[in-house]
Design a protein around this motif. Sequence first.
Motif, PDB file in Angstrom:
ATOM      1  N   LYS A 297      47.212 110.753  68.690  1.00  0.00           N
ATOM      2  CA  LYS A 297      47.460 112.187  68.729  1.00  0.00           C
ATOM      3  C   LYS A 297      46.640 112.883  67.649  1.00  0.00           C
ATOM      4  O   LYS A 297      46.417 112.337  66.560  1.00  0.00           O
ATOM      5  CB  LYS A 297      48.942 112.494  68.541  1.00  0.00           C
ATOM      6  CG  LYS A 297      49.540 111.995  67.245  1.00  0.00           C
ATOM      7  CD  LYS A 297      50.878 112.660  66.963  1.00  0.00           C
ATOM      8  CE  LYS A 297      50.690 114.093  66.463  1.00  0.00           C
ATOM      9  NZ  LYS A 297      51.944 114.694  66.027  1.00  0.00           N
TER      10      LYS A 297
ATOM     11  N   LYS B  11      48.960 126.626  64.762  1.00  0.00           N
ATOM     12  CA  LYS B  11      49.702 125.527  64.134  1.00  0.00           C
ATOM     13  C   LYS B  11      49.362 125.441  62.637  1.00  0.00           C
ATOM     14  O   LYS B  11      50.229 125.257  61.789  1.00  0.00           O
ATOM     15  CB  LYS B  11      49.304 124.265  64.885  1.00  0.00           C
ATOM     16  CG  LYS B  11      50.149 123.041  64.826  1.00  0.00           C
ATOM     17  CD  LYS B  11      51.584 123.181  65.062  1.00  0.00           C
ATOM     18  CE  LYS B  11      52.224 122.177  64.130  1.00  0.00           C
ATOM     19  NZ  LYS B  11      53.449 121.668  64.360  1.00  0.00           N
TER      20      LYS B  11
ATOM     21  N   SER C 143      54.468 113.302  62.275  1.00  0.00           N
ATOM     22  CA  SER C 143      55.723 113.783  62.886  1.00  0.00           C
ATOM     23  C   SER C 143      55.920 113.319  64.332  1.00  0.00           C
ATOM     24  O   SER C 143      56.783 113.843  65.040  1.00  0.00           O
ATOM     25  CB  SER C 143      55.817 115.319  62.846  1.00  0.00           C
ATOM     26  OG  SER C 143      55.547 115.827  61.580  1.00  0.00           O
TER      27      SER C 143
END
Length: 262
Positions: A62, A70, A162
Amino acid sequence: MTLDQPTLERLAEHLETCQLQAQDTPKITDDHPEMDWEDAYAVQDLILARKRARGARIVGYKCGLTSHAKMKQMGVEEPVFGFLVDEYAVSEGASIRCDALIHPKVEPEIAFVLKHELAGPGCHVGAVLAATDFVLPGIEVIDSRYRDFKFDLKSVIADNTSAARFVVGGQACAPQAIDLRTCGVVLEKNGLPVALGAGAAVLGHPAAAVAALANHLGRRGQKIPAGALILSGGVTEAVAVAPGDHVCLRIQDMGHVSLRFV
Ligand code: 0L1
Ligand code: MG
């Protein structure tokens, strides 16, 4: 590197335990302000090693913090990269239990699946498009292990950026069939649009985020293998979710994919 191996391993164990037990923690740089970028990715690698030792399989990567929305939301200026393992994957329309997470948020993303490996340095948008088998909509569920999402970039990298869950679905499309910069992205929560954007929000072109990932891995002596799935990063800011929420991501010409939170 500034941290010794036992410290890196202890931090990996701590962060992974927080993930598995849905417990939050202060950011790890509070106790280790000397931690450098290499240490941060070394902790992430050790979390992956722990998962692999228990039988998890890496399914892809990712890219995070790739859009201005963001970056602004998190007060940072650089993309970050993490891994995706099979234990994060959920099926289209699945229900996700919020009690297994700390404070989940969702991000609308364009996912790439490669037909050829990609190697950096020197990787660019054209190489990514040539190596891509198809693109499709993906919702990433992020769940920072840090209390109140209060962190710095090194702490986030150590915490595998995360990563918590993801789903891909909708219509798989050849990358040449779609203008990935201008395609519209609508994230709905409970039937209402809550975040809107276009592919170009991700570093000007979502394939640029995949190229940045290949270049990052290349600097570490790694490649993105054929067959890998890559989440190119949230097109909009992340949206908080709670039990009872239904989330649907629609991407122009790519259909939709949804999730429910219980
Ligand atoms: O995928 C992402 O952009 C998340 C990066 C980590 C920061 C966060 O938890 O919001
Ligand atoms: Mg993301």
